[in-house]
Motif scaffolding. Sequence first.
Motif, PDB file in Angstrom:
ATOM      1  N   GLN A 194      19.194  -4.573  -5.111  1.00  0.00           N
ATOM      2  CA  GLN A 194      18.457  -4.507  -6.375  1.00  0.00           C
ATOM      3  C   GLN A 194      17.090  -3.885  -6.135  1.00  0.00           C
ATOM      4  OE1 GLN A 194      18.565  -8.713  -7.361  1.00  0.00           O
ATOM      5  NE2 GLN A 194      20.183  -8.350  -8.861  1.00  0.00           N
ATOM      6  N   THR A 195      16.560  -3.246  -7.152  1.00  0.00           N
ATOM      7  CA  THR A 195      15.267  -2.566  -7.037  1.00  0.00           C
ATOM      8  C   THR A 195      14.193  -3.302  -7.811  1.00  0.00           C
ATOM      9  OG1 THR A 195      16.216  -0.366  -6.651  1.00  0.00           O
ATOM     10  CG2 THR A 195      14.011  -0.445  -7.628  1.00  0.00           C
ATOM     11  N   LEU A 196      13.045  -3.484  -7.174  1.00  0.00           N
ATOM     12  CA  LEU A 196      11.876  -4.038  -7.839  1.00  0.00           C
ATOM     13  C   LEU A 196      10.630  -3.531  -7.114  1.00  0.00           C
ATOM     14  CD1 LEU A 196      10.614  -5.819  -9.988  1.00  0.00           C
ATOM     15  CD2 LEU A 196      10.831  -7.771  -8.434  1.00  0.00           C
ATOM     16  N   PHE A 197      10.001  -2.542  -7.714  1.00  0.00           N
ATOM     17  CA  PHE A 197       8.752  -1.991  -7.194  1.00  0.00           C
ATOM     18  C   PHE A 197       7.700  -2.002  -8.302  1.00  0.00           C
ATOM     19  CE2 PHE A 197      11.943   0.363  -4.569  1.00  0.00           C
ATOM     20  CZ  PHE A 197      11.575  -0.176  -3.338  1.00  0.00           C
ATOM     21  N   ILE A 198       6.490  -1.705  -7.915  1.00  0.00           N
ATOM     22  CA  ILE A 198       5.397  -1.548  -8.869  1.00  0.00           C
ATOM     23  C   ILE A 198       4.823  -0.154  -8.666  1.00  0.00           C
ATOM     24  CG2 ILE A 198       3.051  -2.318  -9.441  1.00  0.00           C
ATOM     25  CD1 ILE A 198       4.090  -5.157  -8.565  1.00  0.00           C
ATOM     26  N   VAL A 199       4.586   0.560  -9.759  1.00  0.00           N
ATOM     27  CA  VAL A 199       3.958   1.880  -9.669  1.00  0.00           C
ATOM     28  C   VAL A 199       2.654   1.850 -10.442  1.00  0.00           C
ATOM     29  CG1 VAL A 199       6.105   3.147  -9.331  1.00  0.00           C
ATOM     30  CG2 VAL A 199       5.281   2.757 -11.655  1.00  0.00           C
ATOM     31  N   GLU A 200       1.703   2.614  -9.964  1.00  0.00           N
ATOM     32  CA  GLU A 200       0.417   2.719 -10.655  1.00  0.00           C
ATOM     33  C   GLU A 200      -0.262   4.015 -10.254  1.00  0.00           C
ATOM     34  OE1 GLU A 200      -2.317  -0.039  -7.734  1.00  0.00           O
ATOM     35  OE2 GLU A 200      -1.082  -1.051  -9.224  1.00  0.00           O
ATOM     36  N   PRO A 201      -1.032   4.617 -11.148  1.00  0.00           N
ATOM     37  CA  PRO A 201      -1.739   5.860 -10.807  1.00  0.00           C
ATOM     38  C   PRO A 201      -2.720   5.612  -9.664  1.00  0.00           C
ATOM     39  CG  PRO A 201      -2.547   4.951 -12.892  1.00  0.00           C
ATOM     40  CD  PRO A 201      -1.326   4.167 -12.526  1.00  0.00           C
ATOM     41  N   LEU A 202      -2.937   6.631  -8.848  1.00  0.00           N
ATOM     42  CA  LEU A 202      -3.904   6.520  -7.756  1.00  0.00           C
ATOM     43  C   LEU A 202      -5.304   6.529  -8.357  1.00  0.00           C
ATOM     44  CD1 LEU A 202      -4.400   6.458  -4.683  1.00  0.00           C
ATOM     45  CD2 LEU A 202      -4.543   8.964  -4.777  1.00  0.00           C
ATOM     46  N   LEU A 203      -5.992   5.411  -8.241  1.00  0.00           N
ATOM     47  CA  LEU A 203      -7.316   5.275  -8.847  1.00  0.00           C
ATOM     48  C   LEU A 203      -8.374   5.932  -7.972  1.00  0.00           C
ATOM     49  CD1 LEU A 203      -7.041   1.552 -10.048  1.00  0.00           C
ATOM     50  CD2 LEU A 203      -6.695   3.645 -11.383  1.00  0.00           C
ATOM     51  N   ASN A 204      -9.412   6.431  -8.613  1.00  0.00           N
ATOM     52  CA  ASN A 204     -10.500   7.102  -7.914  1.00  0.00           C
ATOM     53  C   ASN A 204     -11.461   6.050  -7.379  1.00  0.00           C
ATOM     54  OD1 ASN A 204     -11.895   9.262  -6.957  1.00  0.00           O
ATOM     55  ND2 ASN A 204     -12.677   9.964  -8.927  1.00  0.00           N
ATOM     56  N   LYS A 205     -11.165   5.553  -6.199  1.00  0.00           N
ATOM     57  CA  LYS A 205     -11.828   4.368  -5.654  1.00  0.00           C
ATOM     58  C   LYS A 205     -13.069   4.736  -4.857  1.00  0.00           C
ATOM     59  CE  LYS A 205      -9.787   2.589  -2.155  1.00  0.00           C
ATOM     60  NZ  LYS A 205      -8.753   1.958  -1.331  1.00  0.00           N
ATOM     61  N   GLU A 206     -14.097   3.897  -5.000  1.00  0.00           N
ATOM     62  CA  GLU A 206     -15.302   4.058  -4.183  1.00  0.00           C
ATOM     63  C   GLU A 206     -15.366   3.016  -3.074  1.00  0.00           C
ATOM     64  OE1 GLU A 206     -19.936   3.081  -4.903  1.00  0.00           O
ATOM     65  OE2 GLU A 206     -19.136   4.665  -6.201  1.00  0.00           O
ATOM     66  N   MET A 207     -14.946   1.781  -3.364  1.00  0.00           N
ATOM     67  CA  MET A 207     -15.103   0.694  -2.404  1.00  0.00           C
ATOM     68  C   MET A 207     -14.061  -0.389  -2.635  1.00  0.00           C
ATOM     69  SD  MET A 207     -18.081  -2.209  -2.322  1.00  0.00           S
ATOM     70  CE  MET A 207     -19.400  -1.040  -2.606  1.00  0.00           C
TER      71      MET A 207
END
Length: 446
Positions: free
Chosen positions: A232-245
Amino acid sequence: MIGSERRPRIHCGTFDAETCWRDDKLTRLPSIPDLQTRNLVNAMDELLFVFCQKQDTLLTRYAMDEAHLHYLQDIGFRFTNNKVDLDVSLPPTASSEMNIFERLSAALPYMKLEELVQDVELEPFAILNGVDVLAEQQGWRFHAPSLQVIKHVNSKVYSTELKDKLGIWNVSQFIRSCTELDSIGKALLDSGPFLIKDTFGVSGKGNLLISTEGMLNRVSTYIAKQENNDRQTLFIVEPLLNKEMDFSCQFEILPDGSFSFISVQQVLNSDFAYQGSVTAAPPLIQRLEREGYWELMQAVSNSLYESGYFGHVCVDSMVLQDGSIVPLVEINARKSMSLIKHQLDMYLDAHSLEGYLTYVSMVGSTPIAFGDVLHAMENEGLLYKNGCRNGIIPLSANTFKVNQQRDGRYKARMYVSIVASDLVEGEQLSIRLRTLLSSLAITVSS
């Protein structure tokens, strides 16, 4: 000194707890097995010495290096440790897949340990299968949530759903099939790269950055093959955020549900993998105060307790380059590297000193005794000693030598606390350490 109400403790643990919590029936992201890296993680349990007081015992998978133990004693750490590897004491039929608690249950009857203090508490890094069996077998006190609760609250499913429950900005989406991964992934790529996260990924393991449709197609195909084999498949996807810290908040939920704040640490990451921890700067602390971060951590604590959890917690957070704070990235309901850093802070604070936690990755081709490394560091004026205003405290020896072999290249790692007045002085010490290690015919990774 141990107060009258503090019982002696047995410290032990496995640092890749997430691997043990993961459901084997789920599909996996593509990865390359690396036995030497796995050995390094298995040897990280020696870092738990920072939690030990004089009457405590630290049980590690590999016996701690004698030269390292003598050094730690010289700078004030006192504890009992097993003198032989757990594997040496295991019956020949023991499984190589045993976690630390299962190994201890099998090995302790065969080991010649110094007699352990009676009426002790078991203090694990993280709760895994077999910990309650070990405690009952040895007659150790142990009070913790059930393994079912532990798996539930440590899953990224839990932290993702908690964001919605607490009204926190949430860019994460669930993926439950390769078809969903393909369609949602292509939509995300229209705006830029995105991350696929395993529900039990940690420190770079289980995070996959997707930047092209070709990469997405290859991963989707890889997942589809596993689904065809009844996974079974269970992942989480999210855009790559422009991170500073990156930063993290450590707190403890006591058995009665009360909240005990511990610290905030700035976390140094590279390619999503942990690189080190430094004390959070006052401006960040002041900003968190203004923006209600502490109240939010209290709400997270309340939700965890309502879900049946109590114990140590590390909440990962971040600051984006536009200045906004992402207060909840994920939850680690266990001890953490940042908690180890805080424990070192308390040790150094007693000497009116500060330090930061990091590690050096290396590749060697000939075995080198850790005692020789300590001696070389001392000769170069790098080794921290009591009374010094700066220096380097080697925190691990087994991660340096666990993969050493007579022939062939081996991976090594040394965790250190760099004691310095500021990060600039600390970086100078770090450069000197890397130069020294290179002079010992060790290739230091950048």
